[in-house]
Design a protein around this motif. Structure first.
Motif, mmCIF file in Angstrom:
data_model
loop_
_atom_site.group_PDB
_atom_site.id
_atom_site.type_symbol
_atom_site.label_atom_id
_atom_site.label_comp_id
_atom_site.label_asym_id
_atom_site.label_seq_id
_atom_site.Cartn_x
_atom_site.Cartn_y
_atom_site.Cartn_z
ATOM 1 N N ALA A 34 25.486 -17.523 -63.191
ATOM 2 C CA ALA A 34 24.956 -18.166 -61.993
ATOM 3 C C ALA A 34 24.170 -19.421 -62.313
ATOM 4 O O ALA A 34 23.818 -20.176 -61.422
ATOM 5 N N GLN A 35 23.884 -19.649 -63.613
ATOM 6 C CA GLN A 35 23.134 -20.847 -63.959
ATOM 7 C C GLN A 35 24.050 -22.028 -64.292
ATOM 8 O O GLN A 35 23.585 -23.130 -64.529
ATOM 9 N N ALA A 36 25.355 -21.801 -64.357
ATOM 10 C CA ALA A 36 26.273 -22.877 -64.702
ATOM 11 C C ALA A 36 26.272 -23.936 -63.605
ATOM 12 O O ALA A 36 26.001 -23.657 -62.453
ATOM 13 N N LYS A 37 26.621 -25.150 -64.003
ATOM 14 C CA LYS A 37 26.638 -26.244 -63.028
ATOM 15 C C LYS A 37 27.680 -26.002 -61.954
ATOM 16 O O LYS A 37 27.420 -26.152 -60.759
ATOM 17 N N ASP A 38 28.898 -25.662 -62.385
ATOM 18 C CA ASP A 38 29.958 -25.339 -61.439
ATOM 19 C C ASP A 38 30.262 -23.849 -61.530
ATOM 20 O O ASP A 38 30.404 -23.299 -62.621
ATOM 21 N N LEU A 39 30.344 -23.198 -60.377
ATOM 22 C CA LEU A 39 30.593 -21.763 -60.318
ATOM 23 C C LEU A 39 32.016 -21.483 -59.862
ATOM 24 O O LEU A 39 32.615 -22.279 -59.148
ATOM 25 N N ILE A 40 32.530 -20.340 -60.256
ATOM 26 C CA ILE A 40 33.871 -19.933 -59.844
ATOM 27 C C ILE A 40 33.786 -18.874 -58.766
ATOM 28 O O ILE A 40 33.099 -17.852 -58.925
ATOM 29 N N LEU A 41 34.484 -19.105 -57.669
ATOM 30 C CA LEU A 41 34.700 -18.101 -56.633
ATOM 31 C C LEU A 41 36.131 -17.617 -56.783
ATOM 32 O O LEU A 41 37.087 -18.345 -56.498
ATOM 33 N N ALA A 42 36.290 -16.383 -57.258
ATOM 34 C CA ALA A 42 37.619 -15.797 -57.418
ATOM 35 C C ALA A 42 38.063 -15.209 -56.081
ATOM 36 O O ALA A 42 37.324 -14.450 -55.455
ATOM 37 N N GLY A 84 36.404 -24.676 -48.108
ATOM 38 C CA GLY A 84 35.336 -24.877 -47.124
ATOM 39 C C GLY A 84 34.280 -23.789 -47.216
ATOM 40 O O GLY A 84 33.071 -24.053 -47.120
ATOM 41 N N LEU A 85 34.723 -22.561 -47.408
ATOM 42 C CA LEU A 85 33.785 -21.450 -47.591
ATOM 43 C C LEU A 85 33.004 -21.628 -48.888
ATOM 44 O O LEU A 85 31.781 -21.443 -48.914
ATOM 45 N N ALA A 86 33.699 -21.991 -49.960
ATOM 46 C CA ALA A 86 33.033 -22.223 -51.241
ATOM 47 C C ALA A 86 31.978 -23.321 -51.118
ATOM 48 O O ALA A 86 30.880 -23.211 -51.672
ATOM 49 N N ASP A 87 32.306 -24.361 -50.367
ATOM 50 C CA ASP A 87 31.355 -25.456 -50.178
ATOM 51 C C ASP A 87 30.122 -24.996 -49.400
ATOM 52 O O ASP A 87 28.990 -25.387 -49.713
ATOM 53 N N ALA A 88 30.326 -24.156 -48.387
ATOM 54 C CA ALA A 88 29.194 -23.648 -47.600
ATOM 55 C C ALA A 88 28.288 -22.779 -48.469
ATOM 56 O O ALA A 88 27.049 -22.863 -48.380
ATOM 57 N N ILE A 89 28.894 -21.946 -49.299
ATOM 58 C CA ILE A 89 28.106 -21.110 -50.203
ATOM 59 C C ILE A 89 27.372 -21.983 -51.217
ATOM 60 O O ILE A 89 26.174 -21.801 -51.467
ATOM 61 N N GLY A 90 28.102 -22.935 -51.808
ATOM 62 C CA GLY A 90 27.486 -23.813 -52.799
ATOM 63 C C GLY A 90 26.323 -24.611 -52.239
ATOM 64 O O GLY A 90 25.292 -24.782 -52.901
ATOM 65 N N LYS A 91 26.497 -25.092 -51.006
ATOM 66 C CA LYS A 91 25.422 -25.875 -50.378
ATOM 67 C C LYS A 91 24.163 -25.041 -50.214
ATOM 68 O O LYS A 91 23.043 -25.556 -50.355
ATOM 69 N N SER A 92 24.330 -23.752 -49.937
ATOM 70 C CA SER A 92 23.169 -22.888 -49.690
ATOM 71 C C SER A 92 22.328 -22.675 -50.947
ATOM 72 O O SER A 92 21.140 -22.368 -50.851
ATOM 73 N N ILE A 93 22.948 -22.846 -52.127
ATOM 74 C CA ILE A 93 22.210 -22.634 -53.382
ATOM 75 C C ILE A 93 22.202 -23.884 -54.263
ATOM 76 O O ILE A 93 21.832 -23.821 -55.443
ATOM 77 N N ASN A 94 22.640 -25.001 -53.683
ATOM 78 C CA ASN A 94 22.622 -26.289 -54.385
ATOM 79 C C ASN A 94 23.424 -26.277 -55.688
ATOM 80 O O ASN A 94 22.990 -26.795 -56.726
ATOM 81 N N VAL A 125 30.746 -24.932 -56.141
ATOM 82 C CA VAL A 125 31.545 -23.716 -56.267
ATOM 83 C C VAL A 125 33.023 -24.087 -56.188
ATOM 84 O O VAL A 125 33.461 -24.731 -55.226
ATOM 85 N N ASN A 126 33.784 -23.708 -57.194
ATOM 86 C CA ASN A 126 35.217 -23.954 -57.249
ATOM 87 C C ASN A 126 35.997 -22.674 -56.964
ATOM 88 O O ASN A 126 35.603 -21.595 -57.409
ATOM 89 N N LEU A 155 31.389 -15.493 -58.506
ATOM 90 C CA LEU A 155 31.533 -14.875 -57.193
ATOM 91 C C LEU A 155 32.964 -14.359 -57.074
ATOM 92 O O LEU A 155 33.886 -14.912 -57.683
ATOM 93 N N ALA A 156 33.138 -13.325 -56.294
ATOM 94 C CA ALA A 156 34.482 -12.811 -56.040
ATOM 95 C C ALA A 156 34.562 -12.319 -54.600
ATOM 96 O O ALA A 156 33.663 -11.628 -54.117
ATOM 97 N N MET A 157 35.641 -12.687 -53.932
ATOM 98 C CA MET A 157 35.911 -12.208 -52.575
ATOM 99 C C MET A 157 37.323 -11.643 -52.607
ATOM 100 O O MET A 157 38.275 -12.376 -52.911
ATOM 101 N N ALA A 158 37.435 -10.356 -52.354
ATOM 102 C CA ALA A 158 38.720 -9.725 -52.613
ATOM 103 C C ALA A 158 39.053 -8.635 -51.610
ATOM 104 O O ALA A 158 38.182 -7.955 -51.073
ATOM 105 N N ARG A 159 40.340 -8.511 -51.384
ATOM 106 C CA ARG A 159 40.884 -7.341 -50.725
ATOM 107 C C ARG A 159 42.052 -6.860 -51.572
ATOM 108 O O ARG A 159 42.742 -7.684 -52.191
ATOM 109 N N PRO A 160 42.241 -5.566 -51.696
ATOM 110 C CA PRO A 160 41.526 -4.504 -50.994
ATOM 111 C C PRO A 160 40.097 -4.315 -51.485
ATOM 112 O O PRO A 160 39.738 -4.737 -52.584
#
Length: 270
Positions: free
Chosen positions: A19-27, A47-57, A60-61, A82-87
């Motif tokens: 979480a301290q890296a400059k760019d974060l990965i959203l899987a 767009g979702l990644a950008d909204a999340i990234g903006k909230s923590i400065n 997020v890729n 970060l990870a957002m997954a189904r199932p």
């Protein structure tokens, strides 16, 4: 040899493993959804990644994870911030087994729908005992989900006449052509959204469970998680946020389902 794409994902992962890296990965994992590719998933979720990234400065890729084994390995090795997954059992395992933390899940929740032809005489779940049941393959999340739902309703599918199909889309076909009497499908599936058109109705709706959860690496602070949650909850409040939700294909985010997600694997018997 690893493909260029695989090497690129690995490079991004190594650069964004905490979480301290400059760019974060959203899987992003969309389960067994076919016909998609990395570029389309980036367009859908950036767009979702950008909204999340903006909230923590932080930047997020988005990275598309097609194979469940890659998702599991990536969580185990903490390659994804970060990870957002189904199932939903995969994010649940991320929390239970790999130290990930809960952020939110998507609205609406997921349910197993027990469906029958409209003209069927069955009126309660008890009526389907001894009947021909069609469900996804045993390893499928929704097969486990429906089995657990039926167990709660007093039906042990291990003692029932169960036929298995590879895709949920085959369930209406089996019912229409009288190859089966009753079937189980996901509430969020295309099948569920077209039941009226296919000539079927819902006999029973299971308890709801978290759908498409978002989890984050354990290095994130409570303040960062709180900031993400506030940003996600606020998405429906403006046009830009509404566009993000529409792109992802959900109504909103729910930040109150952590307890259910932590209990999901036990409910599924996993």
């Amino acid at each position: 040899m690893k493909s260029l794409f695989a090497r690129s994902v690995l490079a991004l992962s190594l650069c964004a493993g905490s979480a301290q890296a400059k760019d974060l990965i959203l899987a992003i994992s969309e389960g067994t959804s076919g016909g998609t590719d990395h570029a389309r998933v980036i367009a859908k979720y950036q767009g979702l990644a950008d909204a999340i990234g903006k909230s923590i400065n932080q930047k997020v890729n988005v990275v598309f994870i097609r194979e469940f084994s890659s998702l599991e390995e990536g969580m185990k090795e903490r390659r994804f911030a970060l990870a957002m997954a189904r199932p939903s059992d995969f994010p649940a395992r991320g929390m239970r087994d790999y130290g990930y933390r809960y952020v939110a899940s998507a609205k609406p929740d997921g349910q197993c729908l027990i469906v029958v032809p409209k003209e069927s005489a069955y009126r309660t779940v008890a009526d389907i005992k001894g009947k021909r049941l069609v469900l996804p393959e045993p390893a499928a999340y929704m097969a486990k989900f429906c089995a657990s739902a039926l167990r709660d309703a007093g039906i042990d599918i291990g003692k029932e006449n169960v036929q298995r199909v590879r895709e949920q889309g085959a369930v209406p076909f089996y019912l229409t052509n009288k190859f089966a009497d009753v079937g189980g499908v996901a509430s969020y599936s295309g099948v569920a959204k077209s039941l009226d058109k296919s000539g079927h109705r819902v006999l029973h709706t299971s308890v709801s469970q978290p759908y498409f959860p978002l989890i984050v690496d354990r290095d994130f602070t409570p303040a960062q998680i709180d900031a993400m949650q506030k940003a996600l909850i606020a998405l429906p409040d403006n046009e830009a946020g509404q566009a993000v939700l529409k792109s992802v294909g959900i109504q909103a985010f729910d930040t109150s389902t952590e307890k259910k997600l932590r209990e999901l694997l036990g409910w599924l018997g996993l």
